[in-house]
Design a protein around this motif. Structure first.
Motif, PDB file in Angstrom:
ATOM      1  N   SER A  95       0.754  -1.288   0.022  1.00  0.00           N
ATOM      2  CA  SER A  95      -0.085   0.028   0.055  1.00  0.00           C
ATOM      3  C   SER A  95       0.815   1.296  -0.026  1.00  0.00           C
ATOM      4  O   SER A  95       0.657   2.273  -0.681  1.00  0.00           O
ATOM      5  CB  SER A  95      -1.174   0.057   1.092  1.00  0.00           C
ATOM      6  OG  SER A  95      -0.429   0.243   2.268  1.00  0.00           O
ATOM      7  N   PHE A  96       1.983   1.037   0.929  1.00  0.00           N
ATOM      8  CA  PHE A  96       3.035   2.481   0.876  1.00  0.00           C
ATOM      9  C   PHE A  96       3.371   2.565  -0.759  1.00  0.00           C
ATOM     10  O   PHE A  96       3.356   3.704  -1.249  1.00  0.00           O
ATOM     11  CB  PHE A  96       4.111   2.058   1.395  1.00  0.00           C
ATOM     12  CG  PHE A  96       5.155   3.057   1.936  1.00  0.00           C
ATOM     13  CD1 PHE A  96       5.050   4.001   3.116  1.00  0.00           C
ATOM     14  CD2 PHE A  96       6.076   3.610   1.120  1.00  0.00           C
ATOM     15  CE1 PHE A  96       5.892   4.902   3.253  1.00  0.00           C
ATOM     16  CE2 PHE A  96       7.010   4.570   1.171  1.00  0.00           C
ATOM     17  CZ  PHE A  96       6.594   5.322   2.370  1.00  0.00           C
ATOM     18  N   VAL A  97       3.845   1.474  -1.186  1.00  0.00           N
ATOM     19  CA  VAL A  97       4.558   1.556  -2.554  1.00  0.00           C
ATOM     20  C   VAL A  97       3.329   2.060  -3.523  1.00  0.00           C
ATOM     21  O   VAL A  97       3.327   3.056  -4.520  1.00  0.00           O
ATOM     22  CB  VAL A  97       4.919   0.228  -3.282  1.00  0.00           C
ATOM     23  CG1 VAL A  97       5.182   0.577  -4.561  1.00  0.00           C
ATOM     24  CG2 VAL A  97       6.213  -0.041  -2.156  1.00  0.00           C
ATOM     25  N   ALA A  98       1.977   1.646  -3.581  1.00  0.00           N
ATOM     26  CA  ALA A  98       0.849   1.933  -4.380  1.00  0.00           C
ATOM     27  C   ALA A  98       0.544   3.339  -4.177  1.00  0.00           C
ATOM     28  O   ALA A  98       0.413   4.219  -5.339  1.00  0.00           O
ATOM     29  CB  ALA A  98      -0.367   1.040  -4.312  1.00  0.00           C
ATOM     30  N   ILE A  99       0.518   3.856  -3.133  1.00  0.00           N
ATOM     31  CA  ILE A  99       0.151   5.121  -2.697  1.00  0.00           C
ATOM     32  C   ILE A  99       1.343   5.970  -3.366  1.00  0.00           C
ATOM     33  O   ILE A  99       0.993   7.351  -4.018  1.00  0.00           O
ATOM     34  CB  ILE A  99      -0.127   5.432  -1.260  1.00  0.00           C
ATOM     35  CG1 ILE A  99      -1.408   4.864  -0.838  1.00  0.00           C
ATOM     36  CG2 ILE A  99      -0.081   6.990  -1.044  1.00  0.00           C
ATOM     37  CD1 ILE A  99      -1.217   4.874   0.909  1.00  0.00           C
ATOM     38  N   ASP A 100       2.596   5.668  -3.373  1.00  0.00           N
ATOM     39  CA  ASP A 100       3.691   6.257  -3.873  1.00  0.00           C
ATOM     40  C   ASP A 100       3.804   6.546  -5.556  1.00  0.00           C
ATOM     41  O   ASP A 100       3.531   7.643  -5.859  1.00  0.00           O
ATOM     42  CB  ASP A 100       4.991   6.002  -3.576  1.00  0.00           C
ATOM     43  CG  ASP A 100       6.243   6.616  -3.582  1.00  0.00           C
ATOM     44  OD1 ASP A 100       6.099   7.954  -3.642  1.00  0.00           O
ATOM     45  OD2 ASP A 100       7.219   6.072  -3.896  1.00  0.00           O
ATOM     46  N   LEU A 101       3.023   5.501  -6.109  1.00  0.00           N
ATOM     47  CA  LEU A 101       3.236   5.567  -7.282  1.00  0.00           C
ATOM     48  C   LEU A 101       1.849   6.395  -8.096  1.00  0.00           C
ATOM     49  O   LEU A 101       1.671   6.961  -9.047  1.00  0.00           O
ATOM     50  CB  LEU A 101       2.831   4.150  -7.873  1.00  0.00           C
ATOM     51  CG  LEU A 101       4.367   3.109  -7.846  1.00  0.00           C
ATOM     52  CD1 LEU A 101       3.863   1.624  -8.039  1.00  0.00           C
ATOM     53  CD2 LEU A 101       5.422   3.732  -8.576  1.00  0.00           C
ATOM     54  N   LEU A 102       0.819   6.407  -6.982  1.00  0.00           N
ATOM     55  CA  LEU A 102      -0.501   6.841  -7.775  1.00  0.00           C
ATOM     56  C   LEU A 102      -0.649   8.466  -7.102  1.00  0.00           C
ATOM     57  O   LEU A 102      -1.624   9.117  -7.692  1.00  0.00           O
ATOM     58  CB  LEU A 102      -1.705   6.223  -7.083  1.00  0.00           C
ATOM     59  CG  LEU A 102      -1.715   4.630  -7.561  1.00  0.00           C
ATOM     60  CD1 LEU A 102      -2.976   3.943  -6.782  1.00  0.00           C
ATOM     61  CD2 LEU A 102      -2.169   4.627  -9.177  1.00  0.00           C
ATOM     62  N   THR A 103       0.127   9.056  -6.423  1.00  0.00           N
ATOM     63  CA  THR A 103       0.128  10.230  -6.065  1.00  0.00           C
ATOM     64  C   THR A 103       1.257  11.023  -6.540  1.00  0.00           C
ATOM     65  O   THR A 103       2.482  10.598  -6.854  1.00  0.00           O
ATOM     66  CB  THR A 103      -0.008  10.478  -4.755  1.00  0.00           C
ATOM     67  OG1 THR A 103       1.194   9.725  -3.851  1.00  0.00           O
ATOM     68  CG2 THR A 103      -1.200   9.652  -3.854  1.00  0.00           C
ATOM     69  N   PRO A 104       1.324  12.536  -6.623  1.00  0.00           N
ATOM     70  CA  PRO A 104       2.558  13.353  -7.110  1.00  0.00           C
ATOM     71  C   PRO A 104       3.380  13.582  -5.849  1.00  0.00           C
ATOM     72  O   PRO A 104       3.360  13.233  -4.723  1.00  0.00           O
ATOM     73  CB  PRO A 104       1.894  14.689  -7.243  1.00  0.00           C
ATOM     74  CG  PRO A 104       0.585  14.623  -6.340  1.00  0.00           C
ATOM     75  CD  PRO A 104      -0.004  13.268  -6.304  1.00  0.00           C
ATOM     76  N   GLY A 105       4.726  13.443  -6.314  1.00  0.00           N
ATOM     77  CA  GLY A 105       6.079  13.321  -5.608  1.00  0.00           C
ATOM     78  C   GLY A 105       6.336  11.983  -4.782  1.00  0.00           C
ATOM     79  O   GLY A 105       5.969  10.924  -5.206  1.00  0.00           O
ATOM     80  N   LYS A 106       7.336  12.146  -4.099  1.00  0.00           N
ATOM     81  CA  LYS A 106       7.838  10.769  -3.756  1.00  0.00           C
ATOM     82  C   LYS A 106       7.306  10.823  -1.971  1.00  0.00           C
ATOM     83  O   LYS A 106       7.670  11.582  -1.265  1.00  0.00           O
ATOM     84  CB  LYS A 106       9.379  10.723  -3.562  1.00  0.00           C
ATOM     85  CG  LYS A 106       9.702  10.755  -4.892  1.00  0.00           C
ATOM     86  CD  LYS A 106       9.379   9.592  -5.806  1.00  0.00           C
ATOM     87  CE  LYS A 106      10.001   8.281  -5.467  1.00  0.00           C
ATOM     88  NZ  LYS A 106       9.095   7.159  -6.066  1.00  0.00           N
ATOM     89  N   LEU A 107       6.707   9.395  -1.690  1.00  0.00           N
ATOM     90  CA  LEU A 107       6.014   9.487  -0.537  1.00  0.00           C
ATOM     91  C   LEU A 107       7.338   9.126   0.789  1.00  0.00           C
ATOM     92  O   LEU A 107       7.040  10.047   1.815  1.00  0.00           O
ATOM     93  CB  LEU A 107       5.042   8.325  -0.475  1.00  0.00           C
ATOM     94  CG  LEU A 107       4.327   8.197   1.134  1.00  0.00           C
ATOM     95  CD1 LEU A 107       3.614   9.256   1.119  1.00  0.00           C
ATOM     96  CD2 LEU A 107       3.446   6.966   0.744  1.00  0.00           C
ATOM     97  N   GLY A 108       8.315   8.784   0.276  1.00  0.00           N
ATOM     98  CA  GLY A 108       9.421   8.713   1.269  1.00  0.00           C
ATOM     99  C   GLY A 108       9.936   9.956   1.663  1.00  0.00           C
ATOM    100  O   GLY A 108      10.034  10.362   2.899  1.00  0.00           O
ATOM    101  N   ALA A 109       9.731  10.937   0.666  1.00  0.00           N
ATOM    102  CA  ALA A 109      10.363  12.397   1.062  1.00  0.00           C
ATOM    103  C   ALA A 109       9.352  13.155   1.877  1.00  0.00           C
ATOM    104  O   ALA A 109       9.627  13.822   2.692  1.00  0.00           O
ATOM    105  CB  ALA A 109      10.581  13.135  -0.187  1.00  0.00           C
TER     106      ALA A 109
END
Length: 139
Positions: A95-109
């Motif tokens: 889910s972390f990876v999916a949210i990262d791919l589906l939203t702008p920017g990098k979720l890790g950042a």
């Protein structure tokens, strides 16, 4: 003898739960840039703290449901709890990876940003939501 057996079972499930929560910590650490330990305990980062707290609660929900619904032998219950816990962790990571791919920017950042970010709440709620789905599937 019954009390001793039940106490040992409780201890075994507790240790397994702690191991799974530690794996959850490592998963969040792997998915976020930087060292999670430093982000939370040194930098007091609210986003990393929120995501890790949600992950820990999610793992606990899955483990508690698996323990509550377990029938049969202790070995079978521990095995199923471990399997369900790992499935929950994998799905939370996905889910972390999916949210990262589906939203702008990098979720890790976003998670490592010094100020509390709305995206961290989305990620945290996804961890708990995935855990609830896994817990419901168990029961």
């Amino acid at each position: 003898m019954y009390i001793l057996e039940e106490a040992l079972a409780c201890l075994a499930y507790g240790v397994l739960g702690m191991v799974l929560m530690a794996l959850g910590y490592l998963l969040v650490d792997l998915l976020t840039p930087g060292k999670l330990h430093a982000l939370i305990w040194t930098d007091k980062n609210p986003n990393a703290t929120l995501v890790l707290a949600a992950n820990t609660l999610g793992v606990a929900l899955v483990v508690a449901t698996a323990v509550y619904t377990s029938t049969g032998s202790l070995a079978e219950g521990l095995t199923l709890t471990c399997v369900y816990g790992v499935i929950g962790l994998l799905l939370m990571g996905l889910s972390f990876v999916a949210i990262d791919l589906l939203t702008p920017g990098k979720l890790g950042a976003v998670v490592t940003h010094a100020d509390l970010q709305p995206a961290a709440w989305i990620n945290a709620s996804a961890h708990v939501a995935v855990a609830l789905v896994v817990a419901a599937a168990i029961s």
